[in-house]
Design an enzyme around this catalytic site. Sequence first.
Site, PDB file in Angstrom:
ATOM      1  N   LYS A  30      13.564  35.685  41.896  1.00  7.50           N
ATOM      2  CA  LYS A  30      13.503  34.583  43.064  1.00  7.50           C
ATOM      3  C   LYS A  30      14.989  33.907  42.483  1.00  7.50           C
ATOM      4  CE  LYS A  30      12.935  30.420  42.163  1.00  7.50           C
ATOM      5  NZ  LYS A  30      12.423  29.155  41.333  1.00  7.50           N
ATOM      6  N   LYS A  38      22.077  25.628  37.160  1.00  7.84           N
ATOM      7  CA  LYS A  38      21.046  26.367  36.861  1.00  7.84           C
ATOM      8  C   LYS A  38      21.177  27.805  37.138  1.00  7.84           C
ATOM      9  CE  LYS A  38      16.835  27.639  35.498  1.00  7.84           C
ATOM     10  NZ  LYS A  38      15.503  27.279  36.209  1.00  7.84           N
ATOM     11  N   THR A  88      13.556  25.091  40.526  1.00  6.04           N
ATOM     12  CA  THR A  88      15.044  25.658  40.731  1.00  6.04           C
ATOM     13  C   THR A  88      15.173  26.246  42.170  1.00  6.04           C
ATOM     14  OG1 THR A  88      15.302  26.536  38.409  1.00  6.04           O
ATOM     15  CG2 THR A  88      16.562  27.834  39.915  1.00  6.04           C
TER      16      THR A  88
END
Lengths: 296, 296
Positions: A240, A172, A97
Site C-alpha cells: 500500500k 514517510k 500514511t
Amino acid sequence: MTERIGFVGLGIMGQGMAHNLLKAGFPLIVWNRTASKAESLIKAGVQVAETPAQVAAQSDIIVVCVSDTPDVEAVLFGDNGLYETLRSGSLVIDCSTISPVATKEFAHKLTEKQATMLDAPISGGSEGAANGTLSIMVGGASADVERAMPVFEAMGKTITHVGDCGAGQTVKLVNQILVVNNMLGVAEALLFAQAGGVNLEKALQAVEAGAAGSWMLSNRAPQVVDRDWRPGFTIDLQQKDLRLVLEAADKFGTPIPSTSLIFQLYRTLQKQGLGGDGNHALVKALEHVAGFAINE
Amino acid sequence: MTERIGFVGLGIMGQGMAHNLLKAGFPLIVWNRTASKAESLIKAGVQVAETPAQVAAQSDIIVVCVSDTPDVEAVLFGDNGLYETLRSGSLVIDCSTISPVATKEFAHKLTEKQATMLDAPISGGSEGAANGTLSIMVGGASADVERAMPVFEAMGKTITHVGDCGAGQTVKLVNQILVVNNMLGVAEALLFAQAGGVNLEKALQAVEAGAAGSWMLSNRAPQVVDRDWRPGFTIDLQQKDLRLVLEAADKFGTPIPSTSLIFQLYRTLQKQGLGGDGNHALVKALEHVAGFAINE
C-alpha cells in the site's frame, strides 16, 4: 487548559496511541469503524462516539490513524464525517500514511471550517505505538506543530517537523523507499551468499558492522535465515505504501527504477496470498525466480 | 619463530598494511609494479625485491594486495611470478577482491608446490588500512587461518573466517551487493524527497535512526546533499567489484536484478568520465534521468 482529544481509528497502531494519550491525562473521545476495538479503552473509562462527526463536535484536536487515502477521505468528508461538525480552531492530526498530494487537498478543504491539519505519519510498529516510542514525521504550519507537541510527545519519541503540509507524508514515503531497497539488497545478497556456498550467519557477522550495514540487515536478514516470516510490517501495508510512492513519483516525475521493481515483486507475493508475511519475505520473490530457497 | 612476510602490491591499501606489518615486528620483503611506491618502506629499512619470484624465495607468508583477477594471476603465475620460487609450506594470503571461482583455481594450483592460499579480501578503505582497523573476510582451511592470524591482527580489527577457499571473496561480493543497493535506495529517496519539496537534511534526520537506516544513509547521503563527490571508494573500483558479482551470479545462476541495474548505472557514469568519483555519485545517473539534480 488541556485540550480535548478525539481519536479516530483504533487499529493495531491506534490502540496503543490512544492508550498513551489517556495515560498522559488528555480527555479522550474515540471512534472506530469496528466498535469492538474500543473495548479496552471503554474499560479504562474513555468515551466512545457513534460517528466521527460526534468526535469532531466534542474535540479540540482530532487524531486520525486509519489505513489509506480513501479511509482518511471517508473519515473526514464522508457521511457523518469529521468535517460535518468540525469546530473553528480545531486541529486534525493525520497519523495515517496516505498520499502527500491528497493531504494538501484535504488540508485546504479544512480551512473552509477555519480548521487546520498536520500530516504526521508514524513509524516504529505496534511495539512503538504501545510503548510511546514512535517516530513521527510532521508536515504543516509551525504554530500547529507547537500546539500538537504535547500530543506527539505522549505518543512518540522522535518528532521531526520536516516541512509544510504534505512533507510528513513525503518523508514517510522516503522512509519506505529506503526500507524496501535495503531489503532487496539483503535478499539478493543472501541468495548470492548461499549459492556461493558460504555460511549465512558468518557472512552476516562479517559485513553488518561496516559500509554494508543497515537496520534491515541487522534485524530482518536473521529472520530470513531462520525463515521466520512474522511481520514487523506486513507485505500488504508495504505494498500500500509503495503504491503511494509510485503515485507520488508519477506526479513528481522522478525516477525510482528499483522501487518500481520492488513494487512489482511485492505485488506478485501479495497475489500469491503472502500479504500477511513480513516485508522481509520479499526474498521469496527472488527465491521463486532462483528455483531455490534460503535454508531449505 | 616469527615468520618472514612477503608483501606484493603497495597501492593505496597495501602501503598502510605493509607499514602495519613492519610496526608489528615482522621481517618484511616487498615488491610493487611501480617501484617508487616502495620509497616510504625503504626509508623504514624494508627490503625491496626486484620480482615477485624474489619475494616468494625469501618468505614464509606472502600477502598479495592488487586490483583484479588478472593482476593476481600475473603476480602468481606470470613471468617471475610467486609460483616460480614458492617454497613448500608457504602460505599466500590474497587480500585483493577477485573472482571467487578463479580463487579456487589459483589455490588448487598452489597445492602443486605444497603451498596453501587464503582469500582474505578487506574492507574499511585506505583509512582502515593505515590504522590497522580493516575488516577481513577470510576463506580457506582453519589451520591456515590460525597460522595467518598474527598477520591479520597486525592489519585489521574484525577478522571473520567465513568458510572454505573462495568464501572470503564471496562474502566480500555480498558486502558490495548490500553497499550498492543501499546506495541506490538513498539516491531514489533523495531525488523523491527533493521533488516532493522537503528539506533534505530534515528528512534524513527524521528517518536515519529507524528501519530505513543504513551506513550509506548516515555517511554518504549527507555527502550527496553537499554535492561532495570525494571517494571513500571510487566508482571505478565499485564497478570492478560489481563485474565480479555479475560474473559469479552468472556462474551460480542466482538472480540479482537490482544489482545488475546498478552495474549498468555505474557503467554509464564511468563512461562519462566519473570513475574517480565516490560510489555515492550513483545518484548522478538518476539525476541525468530526472533532468534535475540534488541541491543544484
